[in-house]
Each structure stands twice: as C-alpha cells, then as structure tokens.
Design a protein around this motif. Structure first.
Motif, PDB file in Angstrom:
ATOM      1  N   LEU A  84       0.845  -1.204   0.000  1.00  0.00           N
ATOM      2  CA  LEU A  84       0.000   0.000   0.000  1.00  0.00           C
ATOM      3  C   LEU A  84       0.872   1.243   0.000  1.00  0.00           C
ATOM      4  O   LEU A  84       0.648   2.175  -0.775  1.00  0.00           O
ATOM      5  CB  LEU A  84      -0.930   0.020   1.208  1.00  0.00           C
ATOM      6  N   GLN A  85       1.872   1.274   0.859  1.00  0.00           N
ATOM      7  CA  GLN A  85       2.683   2.476   1.025  1.00  0.00           C
ATOM      8  C   GLN A  85       3.347   2.919  -0.268  1.00  0.00           C
ATOM      9  O   GLN A  85       3.412   4.116  -0.571  1.00  0.00           O
ATOM     10  CB  GLN A  85       3.725   2.250   2.108  1.00  0.00           C
ATOM     11  N   VAL A  86       3.852   1.963  -1.057  1.00  0.00           N
ATOM     12  CA  VAL A  86       4.573   2.328  -2.280  1.00  0.00           C
ATOM     13  C   VAL A  86       3.658   2.908  -3.347  1.00  0.00           C
ATOM     14  O   VAL A  86       4.140   3.488  -4.328  1.00  0.00           O
ATOM     15  CB  VAL A  86       5.356   1.128  -2.862  1.00  0.00           C
ATOM     16  N   MET A  87       2.342   2.793  -3.178  1.00  0.00           N
ATOM     17  CA  MET A  87       1.422   3.394  -4.141  1.00  0.00           C
ATOM     18  C   MET A  87       1.310   4.905  -3.951  1.00  0.00           C
ATOM     19  O   MET A  87       0.745   5.597  -4.800  1.00  0.00           O
ATOM     20  CB  MET A  87       0.036   2.752  -4.036  1.00  0.00           C
ATOM     21  N   PHE A  88       1.850   5.420  -2.850  1.00  0.00           N
ATOM     22  CA  PHE A  88       1.808   6.855  -2.591  1.00  0.00           C
ATOM     23  C   PHE A  88       3.051   7.544  -3.167  1.00  0.00           C
ATOM     24  O   PHE A  88       3.957   6.894  -3.692  1.00  0.00           O
ATOM     25  CB  PHE A  88       1.672   7.107  -1.094  1.00  0.00           C
ATOM     26  N   GLU A  89       3.071   8.864  -3.057  1.00  0.00           N
ATOM     27  CA  GLU A  89       4.122   9.648  -3.718  1.00  0.00           C
ATOM     28  C   GLU A  89       5.508   9.401  -3.141  1.00  0.00           C
ATOM     29  O   GLU A  89       6.492   9.342  -3.876  1.00  0.00           O
ATOM     30  CB  GLU A  89       3.798  11.139  -3.618  1.00  0.00           C
ATOM     31  N   GLN A  90       5.589   9.282  -1.823  1.00  0.00           N
ATOM     32  CA  GLN A  90       6.910   9.134  -1.221  1.00  0.00           C
ATOM     33  C   GLN A  90       6.811   8.485   0.150  1.00  0.00           C
ATOM     34  O   GLN A  90       5.764   8.462   0.783  1.00  0.00           O
ATOM     35  CB  GLN A  90       7.603  10.491  -1.079  1.00  0.00           C
ATOM     36  N   GLY A  91       7.964   7.951   0.582  1.00  0.00           N
ATOM     37  CA  GLY A  91       8.121   7.450   1.937  1.00  0.00           C
ATOM     38  C   GLY A  91       9.328   8.106   2.573  1.00  0.00           C
ATOM     39  O   GLY A  91      10.305   8.430   1.885  1.00  0.00           O
ATOM     40  N   THR A  92       9.286   8.315   3.894  1.00  0.00           N
ATOM     41  CA  THR A  92      10.368   9.039   4.572  1.00  0.00           C
ATOM     42  C   THR A  92      11.135   8.149   5.551  1.00  0.00           C
ATOM     43  O   THR A  92      11.789   8.657   6.455  1.00  0.00           O
ATOM     44  CB  THR A  92       9.806  10.265   5.317  1.00  0.00           C
ATOM     45  N   GLU A  93      11.066   6.845   5.346  1.00  0.00           N
ATOM     46  CA  GLU A  93      11.823   5.917   6.183  1.00  0.00           C
ATOM     47  C   GLU A  93      13.271   5.853   5.684  1.00  0.00           C
ATOM     48  O   GLU A  93      13.526   5.519   4.536  1.00  0.00           O
ATOM     49  CB  GLU A  93      11.179   4.527   6.118  1.00  0.00           C
ATOM     50  N   TYR A  94      14.241   6.235   6.556  1.00  0.00           N
ATOM     51  CA  TYR A  94      15.658   6.272   6.181  1.00  0.00           C
ATOM     52  C   TYR A  94      15.898   7.196   4.985  1.00  0.00           C
ATOM     53  O   TYR A  94      16.560   6.846   4.010  1.00  0.00           O
ATOM     54  CB  TYR A  94      16.189   4.868   5.878  1.00  0.00           C
ATOM     55  N   GLY A  95      15.338   8.406   5.055  1.00  0.00           N
ATOM     56  CA  GLY A  95      15.472   9.358   3.959  1.00  0.00           C
ATOM     57  C   GLY A  95      14.178   9.457   3.169  1.00  0.00           C
ATOM     58  O   GLY A  95      13.215   8.747   3.446  1.00  0.00           O
ATOM     59  N   VAL A  96      14.160  10.335   2.189  1.00  0.00           N
ATOM     60  CA  VAL A  96      12.969  10.526   1.363  1.00  0.00           C
ATOM     61  C   VAL A  96      13.128   9.723   0.075  1.00  0.00           C
ATOM     62  O   VAL A  96      14.135   9.859  -0.628  1.00  0.00           O
ATOM     63  CB  VAL A  96      12.749  12.019   1.035  1.00  0.00           C
ATOM     64  N   HIS A  97      12.135   8.878  -0.214  1.00  0.00           N
ATOM     65  CA  HIS A  97      12.220   7.994  -1.373  1.00  0.00           C
ATOM     66  C   HIS A  97      10.928   8.073  -2.169  1.00  0.00           C
ATOM     67  O   HIS A  97       9.838   8.110  -1.593  1.00  0.00           O
ATOM     68  CB  HIS A  97      12.461   6.551  -0.910  1.00  0.00           C
ATOM     69  N   GLU A  98      11.047   8.066  -3.477  1.00  0.00           N
ATOM     70  CA  GLU A  98       9.878   8.156  -4.347  1.00  0.00           C
ATOM     71  C   GLU A  98       9.122   6.838  -4.370  1.00  0.00           C
ATOM     72  O   GLU A  98       9.711   5.758  -4.416  1.00  0.00           O
ATOM     73  CB  GLU A  98      10.294   8.513  -5.772  1.00  0.00           C
ATOM     74  N   GLY A  99       7.782   6.943  -4.358  1.00  0.00           N
ATOM     75  CA  GLY A  99       6.918   5.791  -4.562  1.00  0.00           C
ATOM     76  C   GLY A  99       6.380   5.779  -5.983  1.00  0.00           C
ATOM     77  O   GLY A  99       6.871   6.503  -6.858  1.00  0.00           O
ATOM     78  N   PHE A 100       5.334   4.994  -6.208  1.00  0.00           N
ATOM     79  CA  PHE A 100       4.748   4.887  -7.541  1.00  0.00           C
ATOM     80  C   PHE A 100       3.796   6.041  -7.852  1.00  0.00           C
ATOM     81  O   PHE A 100       3.361   6.189  -8.993  1.00  0.00           O
ATOM     82  CB  PHE A 100       4.006   3.552  -7.693  1.00  0.00           C
ATOM     83  N   ALA A 101       3.437   6.828  -6.847  1.00  0.00           N
ATOM     84  CA  ALA A 101       2.636   8.049  -7.021  1.00  0.00           C
ATOM     85  C   ALA A 101       1.281   7.785  -7.676  1.00  0.00           C
ATOM     86  O   ALA A 101       0.782   8.610  -8.437  1.00  0.00           O
ATOM     87  CB  ALA A 101       3.419   9.097  -7.808  1.00  0.00           C
ATOM     88  N   GLN A 102       0.671   6.667  -7.360  1.00  0.00           N
ATOM     89  CA  GLN A 102      -0.700   6.446  -7.793  1.00  0.00           C
ATOM     90  C   GLN A 102      -1.667   7.319  -6.999  1.00  0.00           C
ATOM     91  O   GLN A 102      -2.731   7.687  -7.496  1.00  0.00           O
ATOM     92  CB  GLN A 102      -1.075   4.965  -7.623  1.00  0.00           C
ATOM     93  N   TRP A 103      -1.278   7.635  -5.750  1.00  0.00           N
ATOM     94  CA  TRP A 103      -2.092   8.491  -4.893  1.00  0.00           C
ATOM     95  C   TRP A 103      -1.210   9.562  -4.272  1.00  0.00           C
ATOM     96  O   TRP A 103      -0.019   9.325  -4.026  1.00  0.00           O
ATOM     97  CB  TRP A 103      -2.743   7.679  -3.767  1.00  0.00           C
ATOM     98  N   PRO A 104      -1.748  10.752  -3.992  1.00  0.00           N
ATOM     99  CA  PRO A 104      -0.974  11.787  -3.293  1.00  0.00           C
ATOM    100  C   PRO A 104      -0.804  11.433  -1.821  1.00  0.00           C
ATOM    101  O   PRO A 104      -1.679  10.826  -1.205  1.00  0.00           O
ATOM    102  CB  PRO A 104      -1.841  13.037  -3.461  1.00  0.00           C
ATOM    103  N   GLY A 105       0.345  11.801  -1.278  1.00  0.00           N
ATOM    104  CA  GLY A 105       0.563  11.583   0.147  1.00  0.00           C
ATOM    105  C   GLY A 105       1.949  11.062   0.441  1.00  0.00           C
ATOM    106  O   GLY A 105       2.653  10.541  -0.436  1.00  0.00           O
ATOM    107  N   SER A 106       2.347  11.212   1.703  1.00  0.00           N
ATOM    108  CA  SER A 106       3.665  10.794   2.170  1.00  0.00           C
ATOM    109  C   SER A 106       3.504   9.764   3.284  1.00  0.00           C
ATOM    110  O   SER A 106       2.633   9.895   4.148  1.00  0.00           O
ATOM    111  CB  SER A 106       4.444  12.007   2.691  1.00  0.00           C
ATOM    112  N   VAL A 107       4.357   8.756   3.259  1.00  0.00           N
ATOM    113  CA  VAL A 107       4.358   7.706   4.273  1.00  0.00           C
ATOM    114  C   VAL A 107       5.369   8.100   5.346  1.00  0.00           C
ATOM    115  O   VAL A 107       6.579   8.055   5.119  1.00  0.00           O
ATOM    116  CB  VAL A 107       4.727   6.341   3.661  1.00  0.00           C
TER     117      VAL A 107
END
Length: 210
Positions: A84-107
């Motif tokens: 689920l998390q990777v479908m969003f724009e980014q994740g901030t675990e151990y730095g900022v990393h791009e997701g697949f950006a299917q949905w807006p939002g940050s993990v």
C-alpha cells in the motif's frame, strides 16, 4: 475460479499470502513473469520491510510498468502493507524515497508513544466499501511504524466523471490510512492474510470485484 498472481519480488515471506488466497478458493501463482502478471485476473503486490528496499525490489521486476499496464486496462491490483505504502508519492523511512505516485501523500513515522503499531485494530470504513462489505466492524492485524496520515481523496482534484477513492482509516497515535479503494487499484495497510476470518472475507470481497 479467479487466477491471482502474487508478485514475487523477494519482499519478505509472501507464502502466507499465497496460502490465504488458496484458502478462499483462488488459483494462485507466485511469479514475476510479465506474461503471467498481465494475464491474471488479479495481481497482489505484497511488501515487507523498509519502503526504499521494497521499492528497489519491485523496480527490479519492473513492477511499476506492470502495475501501470494493468491499471490502464482496468485490471485489478491489491497492495498489502508496504504494498500500500509504495502506491503513494513518497516514503520518509531512512530518507525521502519516491513511490509509484498512484495516490498523493507521504508515508511518515506514526506519532505514537510505541511503534511499531503491532496487533489487532478496528477500522473506520466508508459505508459503500466493497472490501469491507459485511466486515466493517471487525479487527485486522497491523505491523508497521510508518503510515499515510493525510487523506488522498481530499488531495485529489474533483472530476465530475471520476469517483474519488474510498479511504478507510485506523488510529495509532494519529489517524492513518488503513485501506484505499480506487477502481481497479486497492490496497490495505494491514495484513489480510494474518487477519483470520475477517481477512479471508476481505480477500473474498476483493476477488469478487475482479
């Protein structure tokens, strides 16, 4: 019998997902073969571990392209946990990393006194949810420290001919996204394969949408 592919991307132990889908009557294959992924009635994208590591493993099997192709054809995709998390724009675990950006939002890290959030929690599902049909009052099993705390449906521009995503929430320190239903793309932060009878019914509900 629906044919379901569980994407094999070396992302944690996915055999429990395979067993759970078998249990509810699906014909299941664990593979990353592009032809099998595209031919299946449904694709499950599991994910266990840190956001960036899961993204690397998914990109290694070209999951981004496969997911895009399936969604463009209206073919069902279900993400689970970091899936689920990777479908969003980014994740901030151990730095900022791009997701697949299917949905807006940050993990982001959950603002809770104790993390990870581990155990059984209630969810707040929309009345017209397909995933939670007949199980909206059940508890589901979560294991995570990061989550999306914004509402992706509220962040998307309104379109008269496009239904906004249905978003289900849960709470641990703050409200976070527990599931999203967005046409052919659906995902859960919790583990339906570890959620007993309620999780089995959720998988059955998802398969019925395919």
């Amino acid at each position: 019998m629906k044919k379901i592919v569980v994407l094999a991307a070396e992302s944690g132990n996915v055999h429990s997902v395979v067993r759970a889908l078998h249990h509810v009557g699906a014909d299941v294959e664990l593979t990353a073969d592009p032809d099998a992924v595209m031919a299946a009635d449904g694709l499950v994208v599991p994910g266990v571990g840190a956001f960036a590591a899961v993204m690397d493993k998914l990109r290694a099997v070209k999951a981004d392209r496969l997911i895009e192709r399936r969604l463009a054809g209206g073919r069902g995709v279900l993400g689970i946990c970091v899936g689920l998390q990777v479908m969003f724009e980014q994740g901030t675990e151990y730095g900022v990393h791009e997701g697949f950006a299917q949905w807006p939002g940050s993990v982001d890290l959950l603002p809770a006194a104790i993390v990870p959030h581990m155990g059984w929690s209630l969810v707040d599902a929309p009345a017209d949810s397909q995933l939670f049909n007949s199980i909206a009052d059940e508890r589901f099993y979560f294991v995570h420290s990061y989550g999306v705390q914004s509402d992706p449906a509220a962040a998307l521009p309104r379109h008269p001919h496009i239904e906004p995503p249905l978003v289900t929430f849960a709470e641990h320190g703050a409200r976070f996204v527990a599931a999203v239903e967005n046409g052919p793309l659906m995902a859960t932060q919790f583990h339906p394969e570890k959620s007993g009878d309620a999780g089995a019914q959720l998988l059955t509900n998802w398969i019925a949408t395919l």
